[in-house]
Design a protein around this motif. Structure first.
Motif, short mmCIF file in Angstrom:
data_model
loop_
_atom_site.label_atom_id
_atom_site.label_comp_id
_atom_site.label_asym_id
_atom_site.label_seq_id
_atom_site.Cartn_x
_atom_site.Cartn_y
_atom_site.Cartn_z
N MET A 266 -45.68 168.41 6.18
CA MET A 266 -46.41 167.22 6.73
C MET A 266 -45.58 165.95 6.02
N GLN A 267 -45.77 165.09 7.13
CA GLN A 267 -44.92 163.58 6.83
C GLN A 267 -45.85 162.94 5.70
N SER A 268 -45.23 162.20 5.03
CA SER A 268 -46.11 161.10 4.11
C SER A 268 -46.50 160.08 4.79
N LEU A 269 -47.60 159.46 4.28
CA LEU A 269 -47.93 158.03 5.07
C LEU A 269 -47.02 157.25 5.20
N ASP A 270 -46.03 156.98 4.27
CA ASP A 270 -44.89 156.02 4.21
C ASP A 270 -43.94 156.47 5.49
N GLU A 271 -43.50 157.70 5.68
CA GLU A 271 -42.86 158.25 6.76
C GLU A 271 -43.42 158.15 8.18
N ILE A 272 -44.76 158.25 8.24
CA ILE A 272 -45.71 158.01 9.37
C ILE A 272 -45.64 156.42 9.86
N THR A 273 -45.85 155.73 8.72
CA THR A 273 -45.79 154.15 8.87
C THR A 273 -44.41 153.71 9.57
N LEU B 104 -57.27 149.45 5.70
CA LEU B 104 -56.08 150.31 5.31
C LEU B 104 -54.94 150.32 6.19
N ALA B 105 -55.22 150.84 7.42
CA ALA B 105 -54.16 151.19 8.52
C ALA B 105 -53.53 150.23 8.76
N ALA B 106 -54.16 148.74 8.99
CA ALA B 106 -53.29 147.65 9.08
C ALA B 106 -52.58 147.06 8.01
N ALA B 107 -53.07 147.16 6.90
CA ALA B 107 -52.32 147.08 5.62
C ALA B 107 -51.20 147.69 5.26
N THR B 108 -51.46 148.99 5.57
CA THR B 108 -50.30 150.04 5.56
C THR B 108 -49.09 149.51 6.33
N LEU B 109 -49.45 149.37 7.76
CA LEU B 109 -48.55 149.23 8.66
C LEU B 109 -47.79 147.75 8.37
N ALA B 110 -48.54 146.77 7.75
CA ALA B 110 -48.07 145.50 7.39
C ALA B 110 -47.20 145.47 6.31
N SER B 111 -47.14 146.74 5.69
CA SER B 111 -45.83 146.61 4.64
C SER B 111 -44.41 146.76 5.02
N VAL B 112 -44.28 146.79 6.50
CA VAL B 112 -42.83 147.05 7.03
C VAL B 112 -42.63 145.69 7.43
N PRO B 113 -41.40 145.41 6.82
CA PRO B 113 -40.72 143.91 7.28
C PRO B 113 -40.59 143.91 8.55
N GLY B 114 -41.01 142.64 9.29
CA GLY B 114 -40.87 142.42 10.42
C GLY B 114 -41.82 142.99 11.41
N ASN C 71 -50.60 158.41 13.02
CA ASN C 71 -50.07 159.38 13.69
C ASN C 71 -50.43 159.61 15.03
N CYS C 72 -51.93 159.51 15.22
CA CYS C 72 -52.56 159.55 16.57
C CYS C 72 -51.88 158.49 17.54
N LEU C 73 -51.88 157.35 16.86
CA LEU C 73 -51.46 155.95 17.60
C LEU C 73 -50.01 156.29 17.90
N LYS C 74 -49.04 156.78 16.99
CA LYS C 74 -47.63 157.08 17.23
C LYS C 74 -47.57 157.93 18.22
N SER C 75 -48.29 159.32 18.29
CA SER C 75 -48.23 160.46 19.20
C SER C 75 -48.52 159.91 20.72
#
Length: 168
Positions: free
Chosen positions: A1-8, A32-42, A157-161
């Protein structure tokens, strides 16, 4: 299973590759979903924001979730997840896609809803908004904080798929 960071990271790449902007409607994940995605630069080029609609009245006021459906199905249901995804996308004209989550993380959940989340994804097609997927997931973890992180991973992950399938 992928980690939350890998999914993000994978979701951020997918959004960038397809030049799509996303908006979230979050209940049980409380942003938390938006905050997690917001950790990605750019990511600001692709993340419009998140409506944290934890309470039923806020779901009605911000996302136009039906009071009748909340009473009939409860907030933890497929119809409510669908309305959340559609409502947040309708309210965010610059977004191309949305993802919504509602669920019961416990500890005082009814047995049939304990650890259950519903995730819906919607997309803008011309001038209309269409819900393209809805999933019911029973979380594997048991504590509230673990479930919140797991639910965030499920949502991303659902969003990505969905984006990978619908935006080729």
């Amino acid at each position: 299973m992928q980690s939350l960071d890998e999914i993000t990271q994978a979701l951020a790449r997918t959004l960038a590759d397809r030049q799509l902007r996303v908006v979230f409607a979050e209940s049980c994940t409380a942003g938390l979903a938006a905050a997690t995605l917001a950790s990605v630069p750019g990511i600001s080029a692709y993340l419009c924001g998140s409506a944290v609609t934890y309470r039923e009245q806020t779901k009605q006021d911000w996302l136009r979730v039906s009071a009748e459906d909340l009473a009939r199905f409860t907030a933890v249901s497929e119809p409510v997840a669908r309305q959340m995804a559609a409502g947040v996308l309708e309210n965010t004209v610059e977004a191309d896609v949305s993802a919504a989550i509602t669920g019961h993380l416990g500890p005082d959940a009814p047995a049939e809803l304990d650890g259950v989340v519903y995730v819906a994804v919607a997309q803008r097609q011309a001038q209309t908004v269409r819900v393209t997927s809805v999933e019911r997931v029973v979380l594997a973890t048991s504590t509230r904080s673990e479930r919140q992180r797991e639910a965030t991973g499920v949502l991303l992950n659902c969003l990505k798929s969905s984006v990978e399938m619908d935006f080729v």
